[in-house]
Write a protein that holds these residues in place. Sequence first.
Motif, PDB file in Angstrom:
ATOM      1  N   ARG A   6      39.532  56.531  16.189  1.00 44.36           N
ATOM      2  CA  ARG A   6      39.090  55.220  16.644  1.00 44.36           C
ATOM      3  C   ARG A   6      39.803  54.889  17.936  1.00 44.36           C
ATOM      4  NH1 ARG A   6      39.972  51.032  12.021  1.00 44.36           N
ATOM      5  NH2 ARG A   6      39.927  49.793  13.908  1.00 44.36           N
ATOM      6  N   TYR A   7      39.071  54.273  18.846  1.00 37.67           N
ATOM      7  CA  TYR A   7      39.649  53.871  20.119  1.00 37.67           C
ATOM      8  C   TYR A   7      40.314  52.509  19.930  1.00 37.67           C
ATOM      9  CZ  TYR A   7      39.985  52.313  24.943  1.00 37.67           C
ATOM     10  OH  TYR A   7      40.443  51.838  26.132  1.00 37.67           O
ATOM     11  N   ASN A   8      41.589  52.419  20.252  1.00 41.46           N
ATOM     12  CA  ASN A   8      42.342  51.184  20.146  1.00 41.46           C
ATOM     13  C   ASN A   8      42.805  50.793  21.550  1.00 41.46           C
ATOM     14  OD1 ASN A   8      43.659  49.011  19.172  1.00 41.46           O
ATOM     15  ND2 ASN A   8      45.295  50.132  18.151  1.00 41.46           N
ATOM     16  N   PRO A   9      42.108  49.867  22.218  1.00 40.09           N
ATOM     17  CA  PRO A   9      42.466  49.517  23.594  1.00 40.09           C
ATOM     18  C   PRO A   9      43.815  48.807  23.653  1.00 40.09           C
ATOM     19  CG  PRO A   9      40.810  48.009  22.783  1.00 40.09           C
ATOM     20  CD  PRO A   9      40.995  49.061  21.736  1.00 40.09           C
ATOM     21  N   SER A  10      44.566  49.142  24.683  1.00 40.74           N
ATOM     22  CA  SER A  10      45.848  48.470  24.882  1.00 40.74           C
ATOM     23  C   SER A  10      46.212  48.505  26.357  1.00 40.74           C
ATOM     24  CB  SER A  10      46.954  49.135  24.063  1.00 40.74           C
ATOM     25  OG  SER A  10      47.199  50.433  24.540  1.00 40.74           O
ATOM     26  N   VAL A  11      46.981  47.512  26.752  1.00 39.49           N
ATOM     27  CA  VAL A  11      47.505  47.437  28.108  1.00 39.49           C
ATOM     28  C   VAL A  11      49.007  47.286  27.975  1.00 39.49           C
ATOM     29  CG1 VAL A  11      47.523  46.127  30.256  1.00 39.49           C
ATOM     30  CG2 VAL A  11      45.394  46.390  28.984  1.00 39.49           C
ATOM     31  N   THR A  15      47.973  45.266  22.249  1.00 41.78           N
ATOM     32  CA  THR A  15      46.594  45.325  21.780  1.00 41.78           C
ATOM     33  C   THR A  15      46.024  43.912  21.723  1.00 41.78           C
ATOM     34  OG1 THR A  15      47.264  45.145  19.476  1.00 41.78           O
ATOM     35  CG2 THR A  15      47.115  47.374  20.395  1.00 41.78           C
ATOM     36  N   PRO A  16      44.711  43.767  21.652  1.00 40.24           N
ATOM     37  CA  PRO A  16      44.133  42.424  21.549  1.00 40.24           C
ATOM     38  C   PRO A  16      44.629  41.640  20.334  1.00 40.24           C
ATOM     39  CG  PRO A  16      42.430  43.990  22.130  1.00 40.24           C
ATOM     40  CD  PRO A  16      43.666  44.783  21.840  1.00 40.24           C
TER      41      PRO A  16
END
Length: 73
Positions: A6-11, A15-16
């Motif tokens: 699963r793609y877990n976006p983060s900066v 994470t959101p």
Amino acid sequence: MRVQYRYNPSVLGFTPQVVARWVPIFGVWGGALGLGALFFLEPIPRVRNVILQKIPVLGSYWIRPVDPNDSPF
């Protein structure tokens, strides 16, 4: 059994979900610090005239008329 990724976006590791959890906390602390700074800077005439006197109900509290004897003009 097949592994699914699963793609877990983060900066920068945020994470959101983490951001959504911390935004209200930072908002409350930021508001408290902002109000504290306003009242700390209250004696400065520009802050008093430009910001504090514009508050709808409480603005008249910060109106300080200058006595004609103290006015240099």
